[in-house]
Structure formats: C-alpha cells, structure tokens
Design a protein around this motif. Structure first.
Motif, PDB file in Angstrom:
ATOM      1  N   VAL A  28       0.862  -1.182   0.000  1.00 57.05           N
ATOM      2  CA  VAL A  28       0.000   0.000   0.000  1.00 57.05           C
ATOM      3  C   VAL A  28       0.898   1.231   0.000  1.00 57.05           C
ATOM      4  O   VAL A  28       1.747   1.390   0.888  1.00 57.05           O
ATOM      5  CB  VAL A  28      -0.928   0.003   1.222  1.00 57.05           C
ATOM      6  CG1 VAL A  28      -1.650   1.344   1.341  1.00 57.05           C
ATOM      7  CG2 VAL A  28      -1.945  -1.127   1.122  1.00 57.05           C
ATOM      8  N   VAL A  29       0.723   2.098  -1.000  1.00 57.27           N
ATOM      9  CA  VAL A  29       1.491   3.340  -1.104  1.00 57.27           C
ATOM     10  C   VAL A  29       0.563   4.495  -0.765  1.00 57.27           C
ATOM     11  O   VAL A  29      -0.482   4.670  -1.410  1.00 57.27           O
ATOM     12  CB  VAL A  29       2.085   3.515  -2.517  1.00 57.27           C
ATOM     13  CG1 VAL A  29       2.856   4.829  -2.604  1.00 57.27           C
ATOM     14  CG2 VAL A  29       2.987   2.342  -2.863  1.00 57.27           C
ATOM     15  N   ALA A  30       0.933   5.287   0.255  1.00 52.32           N
ATOM     16  CA  ALA A  30       0.146   6.458   0.634  1.00 52.32           C
ATOM     17  C   ALA A  30       0.473   7.596  -0.324  1.00 52.32           C
ATOM     18  O   ALA A  30       1.618   8.046  -0.403  1.00 52.32           O
ATOM     19  CB  ALA A  30       0.451   6.855   2.069  1.00 52.32           C
ATOM     20  N   LEU A  75       5.585   5.434  -5.772  1.00 55.12           N
ATOM     21  CA  LEU A  75       4.859   4.431  -6.549  1.00 55.12           C
ATOM     22  C   LEU A  75       5.818   3.464  -7.233  1.00 55.12           C
ATOM     23  O   LEU A  75       5.596   2.251  -7.248  1.00 55.12           O
ATOM     24  CB  LEU A  75       3.965   5.118  -7.583  1.00 55.12           C
ATOM     25  CG  LEU A  75       2.758   5.881  -7.029  1.00 55.12           C
ATOM     26  CD1 LEU A  75       2.056   6.635  -8.138  1.00 55.12           C
ATOM     27  CD2 LEU A  75       1.787   4.925  -6.337  1.00 55.12           C
ATOM     28  N   ARG A  76       6.880   3.987  -7.797  1.00 56.02           N
ATOM     29  CA  ARG A  76       7.837   3.107  -8.474  1.00 56.02           C
ATOM     30  C   ARG A  76       8.547   2.197  -7.467  1.00 56.02           C
ATOM     31  O   ARG A  76       8.819   1.030  -7.757  1.00 56.02           O
ATOM     32  CB  ARG A  76       8.841   3.934  -9.275  1.00 56.02           C
ATOM     33  CG  ARG A  76       8.206   4.603 -10.491  1.00 56.02           C
ATOM     34  CD  ARG A  76       9.258   5.211 -11.415  1.00 56.02           C
ATOM     35  NE  ARG A  76       8.638   5.668 -12.652  1.00 56.02           N
ATOM     36  CZ  ARG A  76       8.175   6.902 -12.842  1.00 56.02           C
ATOM     37  NH1 ARG A  76       8.283   7.800 -11.871  1.00 56.02           N
ATOM     38  NH2 ARG A  76       7.629   7.232 -14.001  1.00 56.02           N
ATOM     39  N   ARG A  77       8.862   2.729  -6.286  1.00 56.97           N
ATOM     40  CA  ARG A  77       9.473   1.889  -5.270  1.00 56.97           C
ATOM     41  C   ARG A  77       8.498   0.785  -4.840  1.00 56.97           C
ATOM     42  O   ARG A  77       8.874  -0.381  -4.693  1.00 56.97           O
ATOM     43  CB  ARG A  77       9.883   2.736  -4.067  1.00 56.97           C
ATOM     44  CG  ARG A  77      10.451   1.918  -2.892  1.00 56.97           C
ATOM     45  CD  ARG A  77      11.780   1.259  -3.256  1.00 56.97           C
ATOM     46  NE  ARG A  77      12.779   2.265  -3.505  1.00 56.97           N
ATOM     47  CZ  ARG A  77      13.540   2.823  -2.566  1.00 56.97           C
ATOM     48  NH1 ARG A  77      13.385   2.459  -1.300  1.00 56.97           N
ATOM     49  NH2 ARG A  77      14.443   3.726  -2.873  1.00 56.97           N
ATOM     50  N   GLY A  78       7.230   1.144  -4.616  1.00 58.16           N
ATOM     51  CA  GLY A  78       6.236   0.139  -4.241  1.00 58.16           C
ATOM     52  C   GLY A  78       6.042  -0.908  -5.319  1.00 58.16           C
ATOM     53  O   GLY A  78       5.878  -2.099  -5.017  1.00 58.16           O
ATOM     54  N   GLU A 120      -1.807   2.763 -12.973  1.00 55.61           N
ATOM     55  CA  GLU A 120      -2.354   1.805 -13.937  1.00 55.61           C
ATOM     56  C   GLU A 120      -1.247   1.235 -14.818  1.00 55.61           C
ATOM     57  O   GLU A 120      -1.244   0.044 -15.131  1.00 55.61           O
ATOM     58  CB  GLU A 120      -3.423   2.484 -14.787  1.00 55.61           C
ATOM     59  CG  GLU A 120      -4.660   2.900 -13.983  1.00 55.61           C
ATOM     60  CD  GLU A 120      -5.643   3.712 -14.819  1.00 55.61           C
ATOM     61  OE1 GLU A 120      -5.302   4.019 -15.980  1.00 55.61           O
ATOM     62  OE2 GLU A 120      -6.724   4.052 -14.301  1.00 55.61           O
ATOM     63  N   GLN A 121      -0.308   2.083 -15.219  1.00 52.96           N
ATOM     64  CA  GLN A 121       0.797   1.591 -16.038  1.00 52.96           C
ATOM     65  C   GLN A 121       1.688   0.620 -15.268  1.00 52.96           C
ATOM     66  O   GLN A 121       2.279  -0.286 -15.864  1.00 52.96           O
ATOM     67  CB  GLN A 121       1.628   2.773 -16.547  1.00 52.96           C
ATOM     68  CG  GLN A 121       0.880   3.667 -17.531  1.00 52.96           C
ATOM     69  CD  GLN A 121       1.644   4.939 -17.853  1.00 52.96           C
ATOM     70  OE1 GLN A 121       2.621   5.277 -17.178  1.00 52.96           O
ATOM     71  NE2 GLN A 121       1.214   5.644 -18.881  1.00 52.96           N
ATOM     72  N   LEU A 122       1.789   0.812 -13.964  1.00 53.31           N
ATOM     73  CA  LEU A 122       2.590  -0.091 -13.133  1.00 53.31           C
ATOM     74  C   LEU A 122       1.841  -1.359 -12.751  1.00 53.31           C
ATOM     75  O   LEU A 122       2.390  -2.221 -12.054  1.00 53.31           O
ATOM     76  CB  LEU A 122       3.038   0.645 -11.857  1.00 53.31           C
ATOM     77  CG  LEU A 122       4.010   1.808 -12.055  1.00 53.31           C
ATOM     78  CD1 LEU A 122       4.233   2.543 -10.746  1.00 53.31           C
ATOM     79  CD2 LEU A 122       5.338   1.318 -12.623  1.00 53.31           C
ATOM     80  N   GLY A 123       0.577  -1.470 -13.182  1.00 49.68           N
ATOM     81  CA  GLY A 123      -0.201  -2.667 -12.893  1.00 49.68           C
ATOM     82  C   GLY A 123      -0.870  -2.657 -11.541  1.00 49.68           C
ATOM     83  O   GLY A 123      -1.305  -3.707 -11.057  1.00 49.68           O
ATOM     84  N   GLY A 124      -0.980  -1.480 -10.905  1.00 53.34           N
ATOM     85  CA  GLY A 124      -1.607  -1.390  -9.598  1.00 53.34           C
ATOM     86  C   GLY A 124      -3.038  -0.903  -9.675  1.00 53.34           C
ATOM     87  O   GLY A 124      -3.597  -0.712 -10.759  1.00 53.34           O
ATOM     88  N   THR A 125      -3.621  -0.688  -8.504  1.00 55.24           N
ATOM     89  CA  THR A 125      -4.983  -0.182  -8.419  1.00 55.24           C
ATOM     90  C   THR A 125      -4.996   1.080  -7.563  1.00 55.24           C
ATOM     91  O   THR A 125      -4.198   1.232  -6.639  1.00 55.24           O
ATOM     92  CB  THR A 125      -5.935  -1.225  -7.799  1.00 55.24           C
ATOM     93  OG1 THR A 125      -5.433  -1.617  -6.510  1.00 55.24           O
ATOM     94  CG2 THR A 125      -6.043  -2.448  -8.688  1.00 55.24           C
ATOM     95  N   TRP A 126      -5.920   1.978  -7.881  1.00 57.32           N
ATOM     96  CA  TRP A 126      -6.023   3.285  -7.218  1.00 57.32           C
ATOM     97  C   TRP A 126      -7.246   3.286  -6.321  1.00 57.32           C
ATOM     98  O   TRP A 126      -8.333   2.879  -6.727  1.00 57.32           O
ATOM     99  CB  TRP A 126      -6.122   4.385  -8.266  1.00 57.32           C
ATOM    100  CG  TRP A 126      -6.234   5.770  -7.714  1.00 57.32           C
ATOM    101  CD1 TRP A 126      -7.359   6.384  -7.246  1.00 57.32           C
ATOM    102  CD2 TRP A 126      -5.186   6.720  -7.568  1.00 57.32           C
ATOM    103  NE1 TRP A 126      -7.077   7.650  -6.831  1.00 57.32           N
ATOM    104  CE2 TRP A 126      -5.737   7.896  -7.016  1.00 57.32           C
ATOM    105  CE3 TRP A 126      -3.826   6.709  -7.848  1.00 57.32           C
ATOM    106  CZ2 TRP A 126      -4.985   9.032  -6.748  1.00 57.32           C
ATOM    107  CZ3 TRP A 126      -3.072   7.844  -7.591  1.00 57.32           C
ATOM    108  CH2 TRP A 126      -3.645   8.987  -7.035  1.00 57.32           C
ATOM    109  N   HIS A 127      -7.072   3.758  -5.084  1.00 53.59           N
ATOM    110  CA  HIS A 127      -8.177   3.803  -4.135  1.00 53.59           C
ATOM    111  C   HIS A 127      -8.229   5.195  -3.510  1.00 53.59           C
ATOM    112  O   HIS A 127      -7.207   5.715  -3.042  1.00 53.59           O
ATOM    113  CB  HIS A 127      -7.991   2.760  -3.034  1.00 53.59           C
ATOM    114  CG  HIS A 127      -7.817   1.365  -3.550  1.00 53.59           C
ATOM    115  ND1 HIS A 127      -8.861   0.492  -3.714  1.00 53.59           N
ATOM    116  CD2 HIS A 127      -6.711   0.709  -3.989  1.00 53.59           C
ATOM    117  CE1 HIS A 127      -8.422  -0.650  -4.200  1.00 53.59           C
ATOM    118  NE2 HIS A 127      -7.105  -0.545  -4.375  1.00 53.59           N
TER     119      HIS A 127
END
Length: 856
Positions: free
Chosen positions: A238-240, A251-254, A293-300
């Motif tokens: 989880v990235v704050a 985000l890139r580190r996560g 989205e480009q990194l394959g994650g989800t946004w909340h």
C-alpha cells in the motif's frame, strides 16, 4: 422441507478442454463409493474416450430423459429421477451446458441448484472459458466465442473448487495420441484452438481466477473468526499518495517491491479531506493515477479526516504486508507542533511493515499557500485599508466626545469590533494594523493618565494587551475562514467543471470537443484547442477544438477564423490577452485564447486536458483493437485454410492421381468400361477440386476487400436458371415470375451466391428444394426452401462463418465456404442473406435484393 440441509457443491475447474476434469470427477466418485458413500452418476459425457468410460464401470447411472427435437433424439439430465433417487452425491458433468427443450430449466447449472436445495451433494465440472466474466477474454485469446456460459457467482459459491491443470505441451501430446478427439480432427485442433499460446493464456486465466477465489475464502475465514491482523499470504504493498512531487518515486518503489514476489499487488491510497477543501492538484492526481495503472496497480480514494487512520484501515482491509510512505515535507516547526502522518502510521502499524522513502522534496512545505490577494477585488482591498487606517482615529474622536461614559471599556470593545470588521473586509494584515492603532489610541486617549503613553492601573494595561491579542487572534481566524471558504467554493467549482467535462467526454460524436467546450464555457474563454505531436521535435497538430459563437449567430454556430489565418488561428472580433499554452503531457497541450486565466484555472485546464488525452487514447485503442481483431480473424482464417487444405484438397488430388496412374501404367490392359469409369472419376474429382479452388479464391477476394460489384439492371428470371445449371435435374422447383421488376446487382456475383445457397440446400436439406421470388416494398425477396433437419437458432450465425460445418459434417463436403462466400457476395451487392426456419421443419435461406431505381 425448510429444515433440509443444503447440499455441498464441488467443482472441478478445467484450464482447457481435455485436461481430465471428468476423469478426476469419476475417480473421486469411485473412491467415495468404495468407502460406502451413496454415489450416482446423474450425467457424465465421455466423448468417446475409453479411459473415461472405463471409470463408469461399477457406478450406478441414473437414466437420462429423452427428447425428440426437430427430428433428432437428444438425451439430457433427468432432474426428477435424481431427486426421486435422492443419493448422497450426484455427478453432473458440464455445468455450463444448455438443456434440451422440455426440461425444468434452460441451463444445467439451474438443475444443479435444485439438487443442492434438496440436500444432495453435487460434484461437477466446468472449463474456465465457460465462466461468464471470462467469456470475452477467452474469445479474444482463442478466436472462439463460447455459446454456453455459467455465472461466476454460481461457481464462486461452491464449497470446494479444484483446478485441473496440465502443461500445454502435455495436453497437445494427449491430443496427438488421440486421447481427446477423434483422429481426423486432431490436426485442425492442434493448429487452431489448442495452440501453445492459447493454452498458456487459458492456463494463466484459470490460475488467476482460482487465486482470487482463494483470496475470497481467506478473507471470509478471517472475517468469520474476527481476525483483524494481516496475514501476508502474498505481497500487497500500500502506497500512501499525497499528490505531491514525491509520489512518483514512492509508486515506483512500491511497484518494485510488489514485483519481487509472485502475485504481488500494488495499491495506491489517496485520502481526501472530509471538509471538501482542495488538497493535491487534480492534474497531478490524474497523472499519478495513470502511472499506477501503467505499473499494474490499483487506485483507491478514501474520504477521511484522520489520514493515518484511513491508510491503516485500508492496509488492514486488503491484508497488506507493507506500507510505503515518503519522508515528510513539513517544516521542523510544524513537526514539533504535531507528529505528522508518517509518525502516526509507524506507531499504529502493528505487524505491517512501514517503509519510509526519502526523496528530494523532504523538509519543504507541503503546498504553497494561495495568495490572498487573488480572492479580493482592488476596491475591496482599498476599502479595507481605509478602514484600518482611518477607522480607529475616527472611532476614538467619537468616543472622546462621550465624556460621561466609562470610555475605556467601551473603547476596547468597539476597537475589537472594528478590527474584526476590517478582517472580514480586507484580511489579516489590515486587521493587524487596525488592532495596533486601536490599542495605541486606547492607551493614549482613554487609559489614565490620559494624553500620555504611561498606564497607572495594571488592569488597564492588561485590558489593552488582551484587546490587541484577541484582535489579532480573531483576525487570524476570520482570515483563515475566509480563505477556506474561497478554497471550498473554488474546489466545488472545479469539481463541477470536471464532472461536466467527464460527462461530455463519455458520449456523442466528438467527446474530446465536447469536453473542451465544457471547459471553454466554465472559464469564459473564446477558444480552446487541443494539440498533439508525434515526437518531441514534431510540429503540433490540432486534434480537437471548441470556440464561442460569433456575435448574433445562432446558438451552437461556429466562429470562423479570419481569412488567411493559419491552423488554430482565432477570429479577431474582439480584444483578448493572447493565447495561453497549457502543457498537459509531452505529446498534448491546450491552447487557451481569450482572457489570461489565473493559476488555479490553468491547473483545472490541465486536468481537463488529461481527460481529453484519455478520450483520444481510448479512441486510438478502439481503432487498434479493431485492426487487431481483423488481423486475428484473418490469421484464424489462414490457419483454418491450411487445416482444410490438408484434408479436403488432398482427397480429390489423390483420387485424380490414382486414376491417372492406373491408366498410364496399365493402359490398354484395363477393360474399356473400367477405363471409362477411371476417366469419369478423374473428371469428377477435377470438378470438385475446381469448385474448392474457386471457393478459396472467392473467399480470399472477399477477405482482401477487392470485390467491386458492377451493378446493372438485371431480370431475376434470367439469373436463377444460370445459377441452377450445376444442380441435378429435378432437385429444384423454381417459382420466379417473369413480371418481377429489374434488380440492380452484379449478375455474376448474384449467380454465384444463388448457386452456393441452392447447392448447400440440395446437399444437406435433400430434394426437392424450392426457389421462389417476389417483390416486397422496394426489394425483391428470393427464398430457397428445404425440408431437411434444419439448424438450431444458436447455430444459424455460425453457418455464415468461413470453414464452418454444422453438426460435424464429414470431410469431402467442401471447405465450409459456400454460405460465407454467398453472404459476402450478396452483401457486396447491397443485399442481405439470412436463415429462417421452414414451417414444418427445414431451413429457408432469404435473399433480399435491391430494385432498380426506375422500377420495372
């Protein structure tokens, strides 16, 4: 029966056909039967596989129900018989199957629901491509749409799901050995559906779907047992997200951390303040969301007042293993006054690891405070300073005239009221000036000894100090409230504008232009242009525009550019401040013409620009998807062609070669009647080969889009006899009136199409076939009617697909191109070709042909 225990459902989920689902189900049934469990086979499809059929020995099989449908005998699951038998466990194969007419339900999974409701445990099978949510994905992978599907919820409710899997190479070996399909279909299966790429993709789909089901089961267990602490079964990071400049680094580190373990997930969490005030710039958040989205994650996005508590709540809710935070950008003074979000998250994280990442922006201010002057007009600022400078002396003179009052206490209260008024009008700095003047005048004019700066009474000194302190405090609060009110109003206006542009960009013929028009109206601009470039050094090209209508023009009328103006030029019918360029991305910018927008409006324009970029990307992806789909279909056609050529063209060639070789080697030694038969056989197979080649050439012409009809008025009673030249005499009854009006078509194309349709009807429908024609409104309708077995409704569309043979028609009956070529020719001629049921049984092919514009 309300107290009947609901049966338990066990599903064998197959990654692909042939992996052994039914075999595994029967193997389990035999083991349970050996342990004394009452097991029956309600329905199992062996598909002619000897190994699967052998497992049925010794198991009780419930007889199937028999249905007569369109001259065909069908068998299906007899739910009533299974309910009457009421075993402990029933085996029901192929959960997604569509039932034969006359049953309880249309789908087999509905029958299974009845068995479960009666307390019978059910063991069943289904392939991953039959799951409703994956149907389109499976079609995109394999090129085949599954007509039979089962809702995901039905399978997800199963008490147990077991994945039956096999490596693509092993499955292809099973096919090659004839363990899955009949030998004559193996080559086509290996080159079409069962390619290594298809099987690998289907396998990944099955694994991912099953992994999600395992996640659901784990979460249900944790909830049922009140477990709130995270169980890090897989890496969830989880990235704050604050929206600040350090977010991309976090985000890139996560993403790198999540990628270090198989199945890792990246979740970005942005906490919105509950007071509705704007936090991070919306354009920055939009860019960061795209990066996620480009990194394959989800946004909340979460709305909360306590940022640290909200981040921890999300992390625990998703069973996260790690939280990534950035080093604070708050000043040391701010950190001394409050611990900050990072400190609170670390303190309360418990078993969740917290990674604090440093970045170049650490130790700075979070966001620059918007200047106060931007929210006040010049007249209001002038009025405020006038009150601050002239108000206290005027009030002091008025109070000095009232000598009978206790003037010090009244003076202090009135000076406080004046200071608050100045704060409301002009903000903090003028209010501070008013407070200082009010305190000084109170001391000189109203505090004994009057007329001096000294104060004899300590209480008077305290009163004046309290006056200044309260005035400063109240002024600061009033100023902050005014700022927050302005920010909230601006945030609400920006949200309304973004909502309007988003709604405009979702539909219509020009969604990008509609979004720009909404922005132009909101910012009161004369023109907004979106420009793109293909490369950093490439010229900018207009891709969407919105501009105000000319004075006196009708609503919605466009404003024309001045003669000779270049691309993107603005009409000069009034003064403006010149164009303002707003960079959105490296490849997109907005050009705003009219008044010069303030910074917050530029920020809003950039956010709208990101929406426009998304719309343009969506349109580009739609075009690419269409191109890819067309290419995939062409590839499937080429693959099917190779498979068909290997079988259908080889047969007549082999027959011709055998006849010619016999005639050449034996010559006159062969009796005359046998020589005649050999020559006739060679000629017949040469005609078959010619027909196959003609169909292939026609299909390739249609696929390449090079069929150009040469339309001319034609009499239908002349075309039909020519189309029936190759049909055996007496096989067709013709009813084409001579007084029909002319049709405007390419006679050669129509003749070929009719010939293919009639030959197909004679071959599969049997004689006699009836060909009739008549006029309906402005078209002529030709019907080719047969009384054969007909075609089910769900297979009619497949009839017109290339290389399709319905009901597993044997080889030697063509490549399955006849109806595909016929529809292609009729469509190119401006008509239509469809299939209908014949009353009483059979199939009717309906051709609609346009009339000549002049009539008969």
């Amino acid at each position: 029966m309300d107290d009947v225990r609901r049966g338990r459902l066990r599903v064998y989920l197959g990654a692909a056909p042939g992996v052994g689902k039914t075999y595994a189900m029967l193997d389990e049934a035999r083991r349970r039967a050996e342990r004394g469990t009452d097991v029956v086979v309600a329905l199992v499809e062996t598909h002619g596989r000897a190994g699967t059929a052998a497992l049925l020995d010794g198991l009780e099989v419930v007889p199937r129900r028999t249905v007569e449908h369109r001259g065909t005998t069908l068998t299906d699951l007899d739910v009533d018989a299974v309910l009457a038998r009421h075993p402990e466990i029933a085996l029901v194969d192929e959960l997604a199957h569509t039932n034969a007419p006359g049953g309880r339900h249309a789908k087999r999974w509905e029958d299974v629901e009845d068995l479960l409701a009666a307390g019978i445990d059910v063991v069943t099978t289904v392939n991953v491509q039959h799951l409703e949510s994956l149907n389109d994905v499976a079609r995109a992978i394999t090129g085949v749409r599954q007509q039979e599907t089962v809702p995901d919820a039905v399978v997800r409710r199963a008490d147990q799901i077991e994945l039956v899997d096999m490596s693509p190479e092993a499955l292809r070996r099973r096919l090659a050995h004839g363990n899955v399909y009949a030998a004559e279909t193996v080559d086509a299966a290996l080159t079409q559906y069962f390619r290594v790429g298809n099987l690998t993709a289907l396998r990944e789909l099955a694994l991912l779907w099953t992994a999600d089901r395992v996640d659901d089961a784990l979460e249900a267990y944790r909830t049922a047992h009140g477990i709130s602490d995270p169980w890090p079964a897989r890496e969830r990071v989880v990235v704050a997200v604050t929206g600040g400049p350090e977010t991309e680094t976090l985000l890139r580190r996560g993403a790198r951390i999540a990628a270090q373990s198989a199945g890792g997930q990246l979740l970005a969490v942005h906490v919105l303040r509950g007071d509705g005030l704007r936090g991070a710039p919306p354009d920055a958040l939009a860019r960061q969301r795209l990066l996620v989205e480009q990194l394959g994650g989800t946004w909340h996005t979460v709305v909360a007042d306590d940022v640290a508590a909200a981040v921890l709540e999300v992390a625990r809710g998703v069973n996260a293993s790690r939280i990534v935070l950035g080093v604070t950008r708050r000043s040391r003074l701010a950190q001394a006054l409050s611990p900050g979000v990072g400190t609170e998250v670390i303190r309360d994280a418990g078993d969740i690891d917290v990674l604090v990442v440093t970045h170049p922006h650490a130790g700075g201010r979070r966001f620059r405070r918007p200047p106060r002057r931007g929210t006040l007009t010049g007249r209001r600022r002038l009025l405020g300073w006038g009150l601050a400078v002239a108000g206290p002396p005027a009030l002091a003179l008025a109070l000095d005239a009232a000598t009978t009052w206790d003037t010090l206490s009244i003076a202090l209260m009135l000076f406080l009221a004046l200071t608050v008024g100045v704060a409301l009008v002009a903000g903090l700095v003028p209010a501070l000036v008013a407070a200082a003047l009010g305190g000084a005048l109170s001391n000189v004019l109203f505090a004994p000894p009057v007329g001096t700066w000294s104060i004899t009474e300590p209480r008077n000194a305290l009163a004046i100090v309290v006056l200044v302190a309260v005035a400063v405090g109240v002024s600061a609060v009033v100023d902050l409230a005014a700022r927050r009110t302005a920010e909230a109003a601006r945030a609400r206006a920006e949200a309304d504008t973004l909502a309007a542009t988003a709604a405009a960009s979702l539909g219509g013929e020009d969604p990008a232009g509609a979004a720009l028009e909404a922005l132009r109206e909101a910012l009161r601009l004369r023109r907004v242009v979106a420009q793109r470039r293909a490369a950093p050094a490439a010229p900018w090209v207009d891709v969407a525009t919105a501009h105000a209508p000319a004075a006196g023009a009708a609503p919605g009328a466009a404003l024309d550019a001045a003669p000779g103006a270049g691309p993107g030029a603005v009409p000069h019918d009034g003064p403006d401040d010149g164009p303002t360029e707003v960079p959105v991305t490296d490849a997109l910018r907005l050009v705003l013409t009219g008044r010069t927008p303030p910074p917050h409006e530029v920020r809003l324009a950039r956010a709208v620009g990101l929406q426009v970029e998304a719309v343009l990307e969506r349109d580009a992806l739609r075009v690419e998807a269409g191109t890819a789909r067309a290419e995939r279909e062409r590839g499937a056609m080429r693959t099917a062609l190779l498979a068909a050529v290997s079988h259908d063209l080889r047969t007549p060639l082999a027959a011709i070669k055998a006849s010619v070789s016999a005639l050449r080697s034996l010559g006159d030694a062969i009796p005359a009647d046998e020589r005649t038969a050999l020559l006739g056989d060679a000629e017949h197979n040469a005609d078959r080969l010619q027909h196959l080649v003609d169909d292939l050439l026609d299909m390739s012409r249609l696929d390449a889009g090079v069929v150009v009809p040469r339309r001319a008025p034609v009499a239908l009673d002349e075309v039909v006899p020519a189309a029936l030249a190759g049909v055996p005499e007496g096989a067709v009854d013709v009813d084409v009136p001579e007084d029909l009006p002319l049709v405007t078509v390419d006679a050669a194309l129509l003749e070929r199409a009719l010939a293919n349709v009639v030959e197909n009807a004679v071959r599969y429908g049997g004689a006699p076939v009836r060909v009739s024609a008549g006029q309906v409104d402005d078209v002529v309708v030709v019907r080719v009617v047969d009384h054969g077995p007909g075609v089910p409704d769900d297979r009619k569309a497949a009839m017109f697909t290339a290389f399709q043979r319905l009901d597993d028609a044997p080889r030697g009956h063509g490549l399955g191109l006849g109806l595909a070529v016929a529809r292609g020719f009729v469509t190119a001629d401006g008509g239509t070709l469809d299939a209908e049921d014949t009353p009483g049984g059979g199939l009717t092919m309906v051709l609609t042909i346009p009339l000549d514009g002049g009539g008969a």
